[in-house]
Design an enzyme around this catalytic site. Structure first.
Site, PDB file in Angstrom:
ATOM      1  N   GLY A  46      29.238  51.001  49.830  1.00 55.52           N
ATOM      2  CA  GLY A  46      30.675  51.141  49.649  1.00 55.52           C
ATOM      3  C   GLY A  46      31.188  49.989  48.810  1.00 55.52           C
ATOM      4  O   GLY A  46      30.533  48.943  48.708  1.00 55.52           O
ATOM      5  N   GLN A  51      37.244  43.923  45.308  1.00 58.13           N
ATOM      6  CA  GLN A  51      35.967  43.211  45.181  1.00 58.13           C
ATOM      7  C   GLN A  51      35.563  42.996  43.720  1.00 58.13           C
ATOM      8  O   GLN A  51      34.732  42.145  43.422  1.00 58.13           O
ATOM      9  CB  GLN A  51      34.843  43.982  45.897  1.00 58.13           C
ATOM     10  N   CYS A  89      28.382  42.378  53.500  1.00 62.17           N
ATOM     11  CA  CYS A  89      29.368  42.663  52.458  1.00 62.17           C
ATOM     12  C   CYS A  89      28.834  42.157  51.127  1.00 62.17           C
ATOM     13  O   CYS A  89      28.234  41.084  51.065  1.00 62.17           O
ATOM     14  CB  CYS A  89      30.683  41.970  52.802  1.00 62.17           C
ATOM     15  N   LEU A  90      29.086  42.912  50.083  1.00 64.85           N
ATOM     16  CA  LEU A  90      28.611  42.514  48.754  1.00 64.85           C
ATOM     17  C   LEU A  90      29.298  41.232  48.272  1.00 64.85           C
ATOM     18  O   LEU A  90      28.810  40.577  47.363  1.00 64.85           O
ATOM     19  CB  LEU A  90      28.833  43.651  47.748  1.00 64.85           C
ATOM     20  N   HIS A 131      35.577  49.158  56.983  1.00 62.21           N
ATOM     21  CA  HIS A 131      35.212  47.991  56.172  1.00 62.21           C
ATOM     22  C   HIS A 131      35.939  48.006  54.818  1.00 62.21           C
ATOM     23  O   HIS A 131      36.523  46.998  54.410  1.00 62.21           O
ATOM     24  CB  HIS A 131      33.687  47.979  55.970  1.00 62.21           C
ATOM     25  N   GLU A 132      35.886  49.160  54.138  1.00 57.19           N
ATOM     26  CA  GLU A 132      36.481  49.227  52.792  1.00 57.19           C
ATOM     27  C   GLU A 132      38.009  49.184  52.842  1.00 57.19           C
ATOM     28  O   GLU A 132      38.641  48.557  51.987  1.00 57.19           O
ATOM     29  CB  GLU A 132      36.017  50.488  52.047  1.00 57.19           C
ATOM     30  N   HIS A 135      39.171  45.761  53.172  1.00 56.34           N
ATOM     31  CA  HIS A 135      39.184  45.037  51.887  1.00 56.34           C
ATOM     32  C   HIS A 135      40.539  45.185  51.191  1.00 56.34           C
ATOM     33  O   HIS A 135      41.007  44.263  50.521  1.00 56.34           O
ATOM     34  CB  HIS A 135      38.102  45.590  50.950  1.00 56.34           C
TER      35      HIS A 135
HETATM   36 NI    NI Z   1      32.614  44.474  51.734  1.00 56.41          NI
END
Ligand code: NI
Length: 164
Positions: A46, A51, A89-90, A131-132, A135
């Site tokens: 995702g 991000q 998380c990225l 999660h997204e 963000h």
């Molecule tokens: Ni994330």
């Protein structure tokens, strides 16, 4: 389409609240395409627009290859139950943390054609939606940690833990 750089958790941008998309035009379609390509290149499941430095309420999720969920202005309508998950998380490569997420999540938004989308999810999809959408409100999974003891270092590309 382009692979965009993903901002680290140390960037102030990923802690800001994103704005609603007012008009879905070609630039939003391009953003969706870039988000998908960037998510895939990073091996994530995702990705949210902030991000990559774009403070707009746009997310993409792909839990199985080819099954892409694109949501514009997504909202959690209802979240029930509670469970513990290990999340990454990225924006924070190399770390996973144990946090609490909901068991069942109902979300809504619109797709790239402005069509309403409603999703009822459990398991990893429920987690990814929470999660997204977090963000978009400037919230990272580490903000949900009860203790720093719940944060663990892992190999940079964990296979078992999904990164979002
Ligand atoms: Ni994330």
């Amino acid at each position: 389409m382009a692979v965009l750089p993903i901002l680290p958790a140390s960037s102030p941008v990923v802690h800001q609240k994103s704005k609603r998309v007012r008009r879905i035009d070609g630039s939003i379609h391009r953003l969706l395409d870039d988000l998908v390509e960037t998510m895939r290149a990073a091996g994530g499941v995702g990705l949210a627009a902030p991000q990559v430095g774009v403070l707009l309420r746009v997310i993409v999720i792909e839990l199985s290859q080819g099954e892409i969920i694109e949501l514009i202005n997504p909202e959690i309508v209802k979240a029930t139950g509670e469970r513990e998950v290990e999340e990454g998380c990225l924006c924070l490569p190399g770390y996973v943390g144990r946090i609490k997420r909901s068991e069942v999540v109902k979300a809504k938004g619109v797709d790239r054609d402005s069509k309403p989308v409603r999703i009822k999810a459990d398991e990893l999809l429920a987690e990814a939606l929470e999660h997204e959408i977090d963000h978009l409100n400037g919230i990272l999974f580490v903000d949900h940690l009860e203790s720093l003891d719940d944060l663990h270092k892992v190999e940079p590309k964990p296979v078992a833990a999904a990164t979002e």
